[in-house]
Write a protein that holds these residues in place. Structure first.
Motif, PDB file in Angstrom:
ATOM      1  N   LEU A 152      42.313  35.963  49.578  1.00  0.00           N
ATOM      2  CA  LEU A 152      41.879  35.870  48.173  1.00  0.00           C
ATOM      3  C   LEU A 152      40.409  35.471  48.107  1.00  0.00           C
ATOM      4  O   LEU A 152      39.651  35.977  47.274  1.00  0.00           O
ATOM      5  CB  LEU A 152      42.740  34.860  47.410  1.00  0.00           C
ATOM      6  N   ILE A 153      40.003  34.559  48.984  1.00  0.00           N
ATOM      7  CA  ILE A 153      38.601  34.134  48.976  1.00  0.00           C
ATOM      8  C   ILE A 153      37.693  35.292  49.418  1.00  0.00           C
ATOM      9  O   ILE A 153      36.619  35.488  48.861  1.00  0.00           O
ATOM     10  CB  ILE A 153      38.413  32.879  49.861  1.00  0.00           C
ATOM     11  N   VAL A 154      38.170  36.084  50.378  1.00  0.00           N
ATOM     12  CA  VAL A 154      37.405  37.275  50.771  1.00  0.00           C
ATOM     13  C   VAL A 154      37.279  38.216  49.578  1.00  0.00           C
ATOM     14  O   VAL A 154      36.215  38.780  49.309  1.00  0.00           O
ATOM     15  CB  VAL A 154      38.074  37.995  51.970  1.00  0.00           C
ATOM     16  N   CYS A 155      38.368  38.351  48.826  1.00  0.00           N
ATOM     17  CA  CYS A 155      38.360  39.222  47.645  1.00  0.00           C
ATOM     18  C   CYS A 155      37.346  38.722  46.613  1.00  0.00           C
ATOM     19  O   CYS A 155      36.572  39.504  46.062  1.00  0.00           O
ATOM     20  CB  CYS A 155      39.768  39.280  47.044  1.00  0.00           C
ATOM     21  N   LEU A 156      37.335  37.412  46.408  1.00  0.00           N
ATOM     22  CA  LEU A 156      36.360  36.822  45.482  1.00  0.00           C
ATOM     23  C   LEU A 156      34.932  37.170  45.919  1.00  0.00           C
ATOM     24  O   LEU A 156      34.090  37.580  45.123  1.00  0.00           O
ATOM     25  CB  LEU A 156      36.545  35.301  45.441  1.00  0.00           C
ATOM     26  N   LYS A 157      34.685  37.010  47.221  1.00  0.00           N
ATOM     27  CA  LYS A 157      33.330  37.269  47.715  1.00  0.00           C
ATOM     28  C   LYS A 157      32.976  38.753  47.627  1.00  0.00           C
ATOM     29  O   LYS A 157      31.824  39.109  47.386  1.00  0.00           O
ATOM     30  CB  LYS A 157      33.202  36.778  49.164  1.00  0.00           C
ATOM     31  N   ASP A 158      33.966  39.619  47.822  1.00  0.00           N
ATOM     32  CA  ASP A 158      33.691  41.057  47.770  1.00  0.00           C
ATOM     33  C   ASP A 158      33.268  41.516  46.376  1.00  0.00           C
ATOM     34  O   ASP A 158      32.582  42.529  46.237  1.00  0.00           O
ATOM     35  CB  ASP A 158      34.902  41.856  48.265  1.00  0.00           C
ATOM     36  N   VAL A 190      23.107  27.841  41.368  1.00  0.00           N
ATOM     37  CA  VAL A 190      24.186  27.790  40.377  1.00  0.00           C
ATOM     38  C   VAL A 190      25.258  28.833  40.718  1.00  0.00           C
ATOM     39  O   VAL A 190      26.459  28.550  40.676  1.00  0.00           O
ATOM     40  CB  VAL A 190      23.622  28.003  38.954  1.00  0.00           C
ATOM     41  N   ALA A 191      24.817  30.033  41.087  1.00  0.00           N
ATOM     42  CA  ALA A 191      25.788  31.084  41.417  1.00  0.00           C
ATOM     43  C   ALA A 191      26.659  30.652  42.595  1.00  0.00           C
ATOM     44  O   ALA A 191      27.888  30.750  42.549  1.00  0.00           O
ATOM     45  CB  ALA A 191      25.065  32.386  41.736  1.00  0.00           C
ATOM     46  N   ILE A 192      25.998  30.134  43.643  1.00  0.00           N
ATOM     47  CA  ILE A 192      26.753  29.717  44.833  1.00  0.00           C
ATOM     48  C   ILE A 192      27.730  28.594  44.475  1.00  0.00           C
ATOM     49  O   ILE A 192      28.883  28.592  44.911  1.00  0.00           O
ATOM     50  CB  ILE A 192      25.787  29.287  45.963  1.00  0.00           C
ATOM     51  N   ALA A 193      27.268  27.662  43.625  1.00  0.00           N
ATOM     52  CA  ALA A 193      28.150  26.562  43.217  1.00  0.00           C
ATOM     53  C   ALA A 193      29.374  27.098  42.489  1.00  0.00           C
ATOM     54  O   ALA A 193      30.495  26.622  42.691  1.00  0.00           O
ATOM     55  CB  ALA A 193      27.387  25.578  42.332  1.00  0.00           C
ATOM     56  N   LEU A 194      29.171  28.110  41.652  1.00  0.00           N
ATOM     57  CA  LEU A 194      30.309  28.660  40.916  1.00  0.00           C
ATOM     58  C   LEU A 194      31.298  29.370  41.850  1.00  0.00           C
ATOM     59  O   LEU A 194      32.510  29.243  41.697  1.00  0.00           O
ATOM     60  CB  LEU A 194      29.817  29.618  39.823  1.00  0.00           C
ATOM     61  N   TYR A 195      30.768  30.124  42.806  1.00  0.00           N
ATOM     62  CA  TYR A 195      31.661  30.750  43.793  1.00  0.00           C
ATOM     63  C   TYR A 195      32.437  29.684  44.552  1.00  0.00           C
ATOM     64  O   TYR A 195      33.625  29.802  44.825  1.00  0.00           O
ATOM     65  CB  TYR A 195      30.861  31.584  44.806  1.00  0.00           C
ATOM     66  N   TRP A 196      31.730  28.612  44.888  1.00  0.00           N
ATOM     67  CA  TRP A 196      32.338  27.546  45.683  1.00  0.00           C
ATOM     68  C   TRP A 196      33.475  26.883  44.911  1.00  0.00           C
ATOM     69  O   TRP A 196      34.572  26.698  45.427  1.00  0.00           O
ATOM     70  CB  TRP A 196      31.247  26.538  46.066  1.00  0.00           C
ATOM     71  N   MET A 200      37.409  26.740  45.746  1.00  0.00           N
ATOM     72  CA  MET A 200      38.147  25.475  45.832  1.00  0.00           C
ATOM     73  C   MET A 200      39.414  25.551  44.986  1.00  0.00           C
ATOM     74  O   MET A 200      40.483  25.101  45.403  1.00  0.00           O
ATOM     75  CB  MET A 200      37.294  24.308  45.309  1.00  0.00           C
ATOM     76  N   ALA A 201      39.266  26.126  43.784  1.00  0.00           N
ATOM     77  CA  ALA A 201      40.424  26.251  42.893  1.00  0.00           C
ATOM     78  C   ALA A 201      41.497  27.106  43.567  1.00  0.00           C
ATOM     79  O   ALA A 201      42.689  26.785  43.524  1.00  0.00           O
ATOM     80  CB  ALA A 201      40.001  26.867  41.563  1.00  0.00           C
ATOM     81  N   ILE A 202      41.060  28.185  44.230  1.00  0.00           N
ATOM     82  CA  ILE A 202      42.025  29.048  44.932  1.00  0.00           C
ATOM     83  C   ILE A 202      42.726  28.241  46.009  1.00  0.00           C
ATOM     84  O   ILE A 202      43.944  28.320  46.171  1.00  0.00           O
ATOM     85  CB  ILE A 202      41.312  30.265  45.552  1.00  0.00           C
ATOM     86  N   VAL A 204      43.225  25.008  46.204  1.00  0.00           N
ATOM     87  CA  VAL A 204      44.155  24.032  45.642  1.00  0.00           C
ATOM     88  C   VAL A 204      45.466  24.718  45.266  1.00  0.00           C
ATOM     89  O   VAL A 204      46.563  24.250  45.572  1.00  0.00           O
ATOM     90  CB  VAL A 204      43.534  23.339  44.404  1.00  0.00           C
ATOM     91  N   LEU A 205      45.330  25.885  44.629  1.00  0.00           N
ATOM     92  CA  LEU A 205      46.499  26.656  44.218  1.00  0.00           C
ATOM     93  C   LEU A 205      47.352  27.019  45.432  1.00  0.00           C
ATOM     94  O   LEU A 205      48.582  26.853  45.434  1.00  0.00           O
ATOM     95  CB  LEU A 205      46.016  27.937  43.520  1.00  0.00           C
ATOM     96  N   VAL A 206      46.688  27.501  46.473  1.00  0.00           N
ATOM     97  CA  VAL A 206      47.398  27.914  47.684  1.00  0.00           C
ATOM     98  C   VAL A 206      48.074  26.717  48.349  1.00  0.00           C
ATOM     99  O   VAL A 206      49.207  26.812  48.817  1.00  0.00           O
ATOM    100  CB  VAL A 206      46.418  28.602  48.660  1.00  0.00           C
ATOM    101  N   ALA A 207      47.393  25.570  48.331  1.00  0.00           N
ATOM    102  CA  ALA A 207      47.978  24.362  48.928  1.00  0.00           C
ATOM    103  C   ALA A 207      49.245  23.961  48.181  1.00  0.00           C
ATOM    104  O   ALA A 207      50.228  23.549  48.782  1.00  0.00           O
ATOM    105  CB  ALA A 207      46.959  23.226  48.911  1.00  0.00           C
ATOM    106  N   ARG A 208      49.223  24.130  46.837  1.00  0.00           N
ATOM    107  CA  ARG A 208      50.422  23.857  46.037  1.00  0.00           C
ATOM    108  C   ARG A 208      51.584  24.732  46.495  1.00  0.00           C
ATOM    109  O   ARG A 208      52.694  24.263  46.698  1.00  0.00           O
ATOM    110  CB  ARG A 208      50.150  24.164  44.548  1.00  0.00           C
ATOM    111  N   ILE A 209      51.291  26.029  46.651  1.00  0.00           N
ATOM    112  CA  ILE A 209      52.344  26.956  47.089  1.00  0.00           C
ATOM    113  C   ILE A 209      52.831  26.558  48.474  1.00  0.00           C
ATOM    114  O   ILE A 209      54.027  26.555  48.757  1.00  0.00           O
ATOM    115  CB  ILE A 209      51.820  28.414  47.095  1.00  0.00           C
ATOM    116  N   GLY A 210      51.869  26.192  49.332  1.00  0.00           N
ATOM    117  CA  GLY A 210      52.224  25.784  50.684  1.00  0.00           C
ATOM    118  C   GLY A 210      53.163  24.584  50.676  1.00  0.00           C
ATOM    119  O   GLY A 210      54.085  24.497  51.476  1.00  0.00           O
TER     120      GLY A 210
END
Lengths: 227, 213, 252
Positions: A152-158, A190-196, A200-202, A204-210
């Motif tokens: 998912l993070i790769v997808c975000l970056k793509d 600012v852009a990098i911070a927003l991606y970051w 992080m949100a992704i 956290v979500l994945v950790a919840r599922i885990g």
């Protein structure tokens, strides 16, 4: 006026770009996941041409850089008379490209599921499709959560590659603001911070599922071999 | 495609290849250094490395290369495109490589270290003679995997005007008015290159598996 | 010159609030084989690992051939990594789980430390390693890698590896506990031969037959204390404490 003030004045541009990035990411990743679960069902349950076809597509796609693939759709297809606007090409590229990666992750995990489970599901009268949806897919999701999270993070970056085919996403917005007022440092920080933050949100979500997975004994099994 | 288009394509492939090669050659040992520093548990340094790895994982290369190329001159470091591209790819791949190395260091059996210490080896000696050769074998499949990711992400450098294997297809199409053939040709070159890495990774995986038997 | 190769004086060690060793003393003279026996959890392995400072005792002193290990001659500061390594180079160790280095061939496992720790010339180290591998009966495997060896073969290589350093003493930490029963004999045979040749050895083991035949002295540990110390004859036939009698009933 300080450079940060200039950026603040043009926050609307950045925010619009960020919204576009979030839309590209969320719509594409959900669609890619649905597509991949259909592809995996075909690969795992059908024999013959269709299954082989999807396997080839999944393997081939993973050897292609994402931007190259977006080029094929956006710059290449018009030669065949198919003209897509940048957004459509971007969505199709993100969805189909990442569906291949998701499919490979799910297929690999399906192969490790115990055989008895599918048999048990059949025995209580589940049809193929219902069994897949209610028994297998939920397990695959839980078991593959950490790896899916990385993808998912790769997808975000793509999504950022799409600025090269003129989609006005976050990096394009930052680039537009910086080139007009020459504030590259502030705009891209600012852009990098927003991606970051988004990644992080992704996570956290994945950790919840885990956590859910672990509670149901489906965890990745981090067995510490040292005592 | 004519002769000129074909040699342009090869030139683009060469650009992609050498920039990626430098990034790999620097990024692999840099990743090891970061992993070792992090495992050494120096208070502040450790946190900085965690932050760096986290940022590196989350930042798109397109954004990072623009940032480095455009912002560096403001700090008195004017960079040419190629230097900016190489630095970007190094920073990116080192963050991922650090995680691969760290997993290998963490998983390194304590018994191996004890056998080395009991034989009278000093820390630097057992690191060099016992640990490094083994974590190299166990990390290599993961490192090669990161190399394929690096090559797949490398077209990002086109955004600062470098004519790599992806961008060269635009150049060729601008002359021939036929975009599809060069794009397909470039895609095939990428696939050949990446499939070679994938095959290499499988072979290395088998070798790493033997070591842990 | 003292003939004591290992001297442990009043050593105590606590792990997470549990006293694993309580005021333990032990001495091993040159050429002697001392077997440390005791139930599991009695502190045998910890005591052995203190001797080459793989574990750091909380109190007490340990000397190897008259030189204190772990602490500098001033009696206060800890030895540096380099100083400790130099001490450990004189003490061989054979582990329960062999701990061969998997990336090195059998021969390289044996030559590695002599070449890189002691600075022995390569040719000389190889020649000596070949002789030792022959002695432990595994010369034909010289170019094999550890993963193809059986447990018994691995342990014999590990013994050759320890011998290659020409140590003052070899510490054996339950060397046959991880072996299949049919492979125990080949390792014990090698160890018995070493004892007969006058190698100084400290052996933590559950092999009563080996202790009875090969040891010069038995030290019995229970709950971190030395409960009994005797020659094998006395220890096995007329033990002086009930604790030892119970133990012997269970193990033989």
């Amino acid at each position: 006026m300080s450079r940060w003030d200039i950026l603040w004045d043009h926050r609307a541009t950045i925010i619009r770009g960020f919204e576009n990035t979030l839309i590209l990411f969320s719509v594409s990743s959900v669609a890619a996941f649905l597509l991949s679960s259909a592809i995996v069902l075909v690969i795992q349950t059908h024999r013959g041409a269709l299954s082989g076809f999807f396997r080839t597509i999944v393997d081939g796609m993973r050897m292609l850089p994402f931007l190259m693939y977006a080029y094929i759709l956006y710059y290449g297809l018009p030669s065949l008379g198919i003209r897509l606007d940048a957004w459509t090409a971007g969505f199709i590229a993100l969805i189909t490209y990442h569906a291949a990666y998701f499919a490979e992750i799910l297929r690999g995990t399906w192969a490790t599921l115990p055989k008895g489970q599918t048999e048990a599901a059949r025995a209580v009268g589940f049809g193929n499709l219902a069994m897949y949806r209610r028994v297998i897919l939920p397990q695959l999701m839980l078991r593959t959560a950490p790896v899916l999270g990385n993808q998912l993070i790769v997808c975000l970056k793509d999504t950022a590659f799409l600025m090269i085919i003129t989609v006005r996403e976050l990096t394009a917005a930052a680039s537009a603001v910086q080139s007009t007022y020459f504030i590259p440092f502030e705009a891209f920080v600012v852009a990098i911070a927003l991606y970051w933050l988004t990644s992080m949100a992704i996570e956290v979500l994945v950790a919840r599922i885990g956590l859910v997975a672990e509670r149901r004994g489906l965890g990745y099994g981090h067995v510490d071999s040292r005592r | 495609m004519d002769q000129a288009a074909f040699s342009a394509l090869l030139a683009g492939a060469w650009t992609t290849a050498w920039i990626s090669a430098i990034a790999i050659a620097v990024g692999v040992p840099l990743g090891l250094a970061l992993a070792l520093l992090r495992e050494a548990r120096v208070p502040v340094v450790g946190h900085l490395i965690v932050l760096y790895v986290s940022l590196g994982r989350a930042t798109p290369l397109v954004t990072l290369v623009l940032f480095i190329f455009l912002a560096a001159p403001l700090f008195g470091f004017p960079l040419d495109r190629y230097t900016a591209a190489v630095i970007t790819l190094i920073l990116n791949t080192a963050a991922f490589n650090a995680e691969v190395w760290r997993a290998a260091i963490r998983g390194f059996p304590r018994e191996q270290v004890e056998a080395a210490r009991a034989a009278g080896m000093t820390r630097p000696l057992y690191f060099r003679r016992i640990m490094l050769p083994q974590i190299w074998i166990t990390s290599l499949p993961g490192l090669v995997n990161e190399m394929t990711f690096l090559i797949k992400a490398s077209p990002a450098i086109a955004v600062i005007g470098i004519v790599d294997l992806t961008r060269v297809t635009n150049r060729i199409a601008a002359v021939t008015y036929e975009p599809l053939p060069p794009i397909i040709a470039a895609a095939v070159i990428y696939m050949v290159l990446i499939s070679a890495f994938v095959r290499l990774q499988r072979r290395l995986d088998e070798r790493a598996h033997r070591l842990t038997m | 010159m003292s003939t004591l190769v290992v001297e442990v004086r009043n050593v105590s060690k606590t792990f997470a609030g549990v006293e694993v060793l309580r005021d333990v003393s032990l001495s091993v003279a040159r050429g002697q084989t001392v077997s440390i026996l005791g139930p599991s959890g009695s502190g045998k392995s910890t005591l052995l690992r203190c001797i080459n400072w793989l574990e750091e005792p909380d109190r007490g002193e340990i000397s190897i051939a008259g030189q204190r290990i772990g602490i500098r001659p001033d009696g206060k500061t800890l030895m540096s990594d380099r100083e400790l390594a130099a001490m450990r180079a004189r003490i061989g160790m054979v582990f329960q789980s062999f701990n061969l280095w998997p990336h090195l061939s059998v021969l390289q496992n044996v030559t590695e430390a002599p070449i890189h720790v002691l600075g022995v010339p390569r040719d000389e180290a190889i020649e000596r390693a070949e002789r030792l591998l022959d002695k432990v009966g595994i010369a034909e495997k010289r170019d094999a890698y550890p993963y193809v060896l059986s447990g018994g073969q691995k342990q014999r290589v590990a013994i050759a590896r320890a011998l290659a350093m020409n140590p003052e003493v070899i510490l054996f930490d339950e060397p046959t506990s991880a072996l299949d029963p049919e492979l125990v004999g080949e390792v014990l045979t090698v160890m018995r031969a070493l004892a007969d040749e006058g190698m100084t050895m400290v052996v933590v083991t559950h092999e009563m037959a080996f202790a009875r035949e090969a040891a010069d002295e038995i030290v019995f540990l229970d709950q971190g204390r030395v409960v009994e110390r005797a020659d094998p004859e006395t220890f096995f036939n007329k033990p002086s404490t009930d604790r030892v009698r119970q133990f012997l009933q269970r193990y033989s």
